[in-house]
Enzyme design. Structure first.
Site, mmCIF file in Angstrom:
data_model
loop_
_atom_site.group_PDB
_atom_site.id
_atom_site.type_symbol
_atom_site.label_atom_id
_atom_site.label_comp_id
_atom_site.label_asym_id
_atom_site.label_seq_id
_atom_site.Cartn_x
_atom_site.Cartn_y
_atom_site.Cartn_z
ATOM 1 N N ASP A 164 0.828 -1.206 0.000
ATOM 2 C CA ASP A 164 0.000 0.000 0.000
ATOM 3 C C ASP A 164 0.865 1.260 0.000
ATOM 4 O OD1 ASP A 164 0.918 -0.188 2.595
ATOM 5 O OD2 ASP A 164 -1.070 -0.242 3.521
ATOM 6 N N SER A 165 2.181 1.077 0.109
ATOM 7 C CA SER A 165 3.107 2.195 -0.063
ATOM 8 C C SER A 165 3.017 2.786 -1.463
ATOM 9 C CB SER A 165 4.545 1.755 0.223
ATOM 10 O OG SER A 165 4.870 0.587 -0.507
ATOM 11 N N ASP B 279 -1.031 -6.142 -0.351
ATOM 12 C CA ASP B 279 -1.469 -5.530 0.902
ATOM 13 C C ASP B 279 -2.979 -5.359 0.959
ATOM 14 O OD1 ASP B 279 0.424 -5.030 2.868
ATOM 15 O OD2 ASP B 279 1.200 -3.246 1.865
ATOM 16 N N LYS C 17 -1.343 -9.506 2.685
ATOM 17 C CA LYS C 17 -0.671 -9.075 3.909
ATOM 18 C C LYS C 17 -1.600 -8.188 4.709
ATOM 19 C CE LYS C 17 2.810 -6.039 3.931
ATOM 20 N NZ LYS C 17 2.279 -4.971 4.835
ATOM 21 N N GLU D 267 -1.907 -5.828 8.357
ATOM 22 C CA GLU D 267 -1.172 -5.180 9.434
ATOM 23 C C GLU D 267 -1.836 -5.399 10.798
ATOM 24 O OE1 GLU D 267 0.686 -1.416 6.891
ATOM 25 O OE2 GLU D 267 -0.382 -1.038 8.761
ATOM 26 N N GLU E 45 8.760 -4.462 11.012
ATOM 27 C CA GLU E 45 9.225 -3.176 10.482
ATOM 28 C C GLU E 45 9.659 -2.237 11.600
ATOM 29 O OE1 GLU E 45 7.830 0.433 7.456
ATOM 30 O OE2 GLU E 45 6.624 -1.392 7.634
#
Length: 270
Positions: free
Chosen positions: A43-44, A82, A111, A113, A180
């Site tokens: 999502d970056s 993501d 993925k 979070e 991270e």
């Protein structure tokens, strides 16, 4: 072709896992011919590609579009996509619709979070036949709660909590966990505590593998140089110089030169 089960084998064999984050077909095509194990469609992309100031602006449609592009460019790589901001917090049906879109776009896994509030959903996704990668430490979707992009798990209590979160993600069925921006010794403890592999970014070498955004390792942004992102090239300078050379050649009429265009009219057959 590599696959999700390889992640567990690589950790068991002590073989470091390589991952890069990528968002487009052209770059993915290059990566497909490289030795990298897997590609994360992060999502970056909201920041790197679309110019936003955080990842919270990413949408399911955005990630699905980039995932499909990367899959077309890299048909032979493991691709993880993501789940973007809040897509997993609006109920199981909406979350599974997001998972459905990303998998149909070409992902091999998704993925997700954080641990808190996500265990039942992770179990449901895994039970549905979709591999899940966890993500702990600095989880960028929580940037507002953290007060910025800051190192996490710096105290003993926070480190213990993170280790427990990692264990819970493994029990829920995650096949790996991204760590991270946490201290290196904490990352090492998490890696030791788990059977599944850990993929680190900004947390030292004592993890099962590493991930970097491909734009960062290629030096595509002069203004973004975090300590953890080693530059293996300086493409911002290379590209700038190439474009300047092109502009100079156009202005001097050195481009196009003979042989770079057709100089004769092709007559149609009568």
């Amino acid at each position: 072709m590599k696959s999700i089960p390889d992640f567990l084998k690589w950790k068991a064999d002590g073989r470091a896992i390589t991952m890069v984050t990528c968002y487009d077909a052209a770059t993915a095509k290059i990566l497909n011919a490289s030795s990298v194990d897997s590609i994360l469609v992060g999502d970056s992309c909201a920041m790197v590609v679309h110019g936003y100031d955080s990842t919270v602006h990413a949408t399911v449609e955005m990630i699905a579009t980039h995932t499909a592009a990367v899959r077309r460019g890299a048909p032979d790589k493991v691709i993880i996509a993501d789940l973007p901001f809040l897509s997993n917090r609006k109920g199981t049906e909406i979350a599974m619709d997001a998972v459905d879109q990303l998998m149909k776009a070409g992902a091999n896994a998704v993925k997700l979070e954080r641990r808190k509030g996500n265990i039942q959903l992770i179990e449901h996704i895994v039970d549905s036949g979709v591999p899940v990668m966890g993500h702990l430490g600095l989880t960028p979707q929580s940037v507002n709660a953290f007060g910025g992009f800051k190192m996490q798990a710096k105290s003993d209590a926070a480190a213990r909590a993170l280790i427990e979160d990692a264990k819970m993600l493994e029990l829920a069925g995650c096949f790996s966990v991204v760590l991270e921006c946490i201290p290196g010794d904490v990352a090492a403890q998490v890696t030791e505590a788990l059977t599944i592999p850990t993929i680190g970014i900004g947390c030292g070498p004592e993890v099962s593998g590493q991930v970097l955004v491909v734009n960062d390792l290629l030096g595509m942004d002069r203004s973004f140089q975090p300590r953890f992102a080693r530059k293996y090239a300086n493409l911002a300078e290379t590209i700038g110089q190439a474009v300047d050379s092109y502009c100079a050649d156009v202005q001097s009429k050195a481009f196009p030169a003979a042989g770079e265009y057709s100089s004769k009219l092709v007559k149609a057959a009568s």
